[in-house]
Design a protein around this motif. Structure first.
Motif: not given
Length: 485
Positions: A47-76
């Motif tokens: 992940m340390a390498e992936i985060r440095r790549d320009p194609d890693y999406v830093h956009d907070a809204e897109i990242a926040d949405y996919i993380d919240r969706l994933g965490q909703k599943l992971a919480s179960h």
């Protein structure tokens, strides 16, 4: 980025694994020599390498949405497994993947290919299940520690080759990787198990389980139509008619549940589309959709058009689209963030801050709003606003410890105030949250040298530095032993 992700999938899978007749019991994980902490460290290195790549999406809204969706599943997830992290990669290929340690990535192309939120949740649930069922670690059990270390070295070479002008180096690295490309598939047993546990996870999290089957059915049809150009997801997650039938039979035994999409599902997809083409092309595309009336929801198209217009510097037109969204009475933090971005483009920082402050009160769980509010306050260029930014970051970190972006923003605020010890200390925590131990230690060393902290702050920095140095020594001892990660 495709090379990186292709490698990540390569790294996860064994170089000499035959098709399994059955799934080994969970005891295989311990016998494999790859513990959960070691698996996490390996994932952090990737992940340390992936985060440095320009194609890693830093956009907070897109990242926040996919993380919240994933965490909703992971919480179960049943059992003690925790610590999932979800992220997005800007790539048109239809792909998603799980990395060691619970990191799950998804391509923007796959997000756009889904037709409902339950379809997207189905893909994430499937990837989560590969992690919870220890498929990655169980496949690692077929490899020696030396092989794993060698593959990690190949990761670094592949990443370097992306930007290295020496084409021969890139070709040589690609040639090494191509030698084991055939091993990029999960076994059929692992896939069936991920289907089964993924469906259970979807149901517990409140999604429509038919979403998993409908998306995979469409993927299978697409693969048949374009056999030589099948989606990347099918190449790494082999899908058969038998497996799909088994999935549909399991779904048929469950109660019917129709689950509406969240407002954010459509808005995030529209935003991705608004930023994947040139501003002019994006504006033309959304305008054509509005004219033809061929869309699922008008608000999504208006939102995408507003962002495209904003990119194109057409602020008045963007404001008109925002006004239409207001009349449609769509309630979402993404709408408020759009309004604030327009104010910032108008050089109205105070207006943007007012919008974001009110929105943060209305949507307290929207982390992207918090990030935007801190950025706006720092953009004001005033000491009082910078101090407010520090207070907001610390308050949010008390609620969500380990947020690397918040630590980085806190560091930025301290820098604006000329508080260098605090700046480096916060930046150290940002690096540590991303698994970058060496960089964290370096920041703490800079904090010691800053000379602008009081006795208590200096003592806290010294204590934290000793702790991280001890942690590094333990990792080095493990590397000299049997655990290279």
């Amino acid at each position: 980025m495709r090379a990186i992700l292709w490698f990540c999938l390569l790294l996860l899978l064994p170089a000499g694994m035959a098709s399994a007749d059955g799934l080994p019991d969970l005891g295989e994980l311990e016998r494999s020599g790859l513990s959960l902490p070691a698996e996490r460290r390996l994932g952090e290195k990737i992940m340390a390498e992936i985060r440095r790549d320009p194609d890693y999406v830093h956009d907070a809204e897109i990242a926040d949405y996919i993380d919240r969706l994933g965490q909703k599943l992971a919480s179960h997830v049943e059992g003690a497994r925790s610590g999932f992290e979800f992220f997005v990669v800007r790539d048109p290929m239809l792909n998603a993947f799980a990395l060691p340690g619970g990191f799950v990535g998804v391509h923007t192309g796959l997000i756009l290919a889904t037709r409902s939120e339950s379809e997207l949740a189905g893909v994430l649930a499937h990837e989560i299940s590969h992690v919870t069922q220890s498929h990655l670690a169980r496949m690692f059990g077929a490899q020696s520690q030396a092989q794993l270390a060698s593959l990690l070295s190949l990761a670094v070479a592949l990443l370097a080759a992306r930007s290295n002008p020496d084409v021969a180096l890139g070709a040589a690295v690609a040639g090494q990787a191509a030698g084991i490309q055939r091993q990029l598939n999960y076994s059929r047993d692992f896939e069936r198990e991920a289907d089964r546990f993924g469906l259970d996870l979807m149901e517990r999290a409140g999604f429509d389980t038919r979403g998993m089957a409908s998306f995979f059915q469409r993927m299978l049809q697409f693969g048949r139509l374009y056999e030589n150009n099948a989606p990347a997801y099918l190449r790494t997650h082999p899908l058969t008619t038998e497996r799909l039938t088994d999935m549909e039979n399991r779904i048929a035994q469950r109660p019917y549940r129709q689950v509406p999409d969240s407002v954010e599902f459509g808005l995030v997809r529209a935003k991705i589309r608004a930023y994947q083409a040139t501003p002019g092309d994006a504006v033309a595309d959304f305008a054509a959709q509005l004219k033809s009336g061929k869309y699922a929801r008008e608000a999504d198209v208006r939102f995408g058009l507003a962002h495209a217009l904003l990119r194109d510097g057409r602020l008045a037109a963007a404001e008109e689209e925002l006004a239409v969204l207001r009349r449609l009475k769509l309630e979402s933090p993404l709408i408020e963030s759009l309004a604030a971005q327009i104010r910032l483009q108008r050089k109205d920082t105070d207006g943007a801050i007012r919008i974001l402050q009110e929105a943060a009160r209305r949507f307290p769980n929207a982390r992207a709003l918090t990030y935007a509010l801190i950025e706006a306050k720092l953009g004001a260029g005033l000491a009082a606003q910078a101090r407010d930014a520090v207070a907001i970051a610390r308050r949010e970190l008390a609620l969500t410890p380990g947020d690397a972006r918040l630590y980085a923003l806190e560091a930025k605020a301290h820098a604006a105030l000329g508080e260098h010890l605090r700046e480096h200390r916060a930046q150290a925590e940002a690096y540590l949250a991303e698994g970058r131990l060496d960089e964290a230690i370096m920041q703490l060393e800079l904090a010691r040298q800053a000379g602008d902290g009081d006795f208590y702050e200096q003592s806290e920095v010294d204590a934290r530095l000793r702790e991280l140095r001890q942690r590094k020594m333990e990792l080095q001892r493990n590397e000299r032993g049997k655990d290279p990660f």
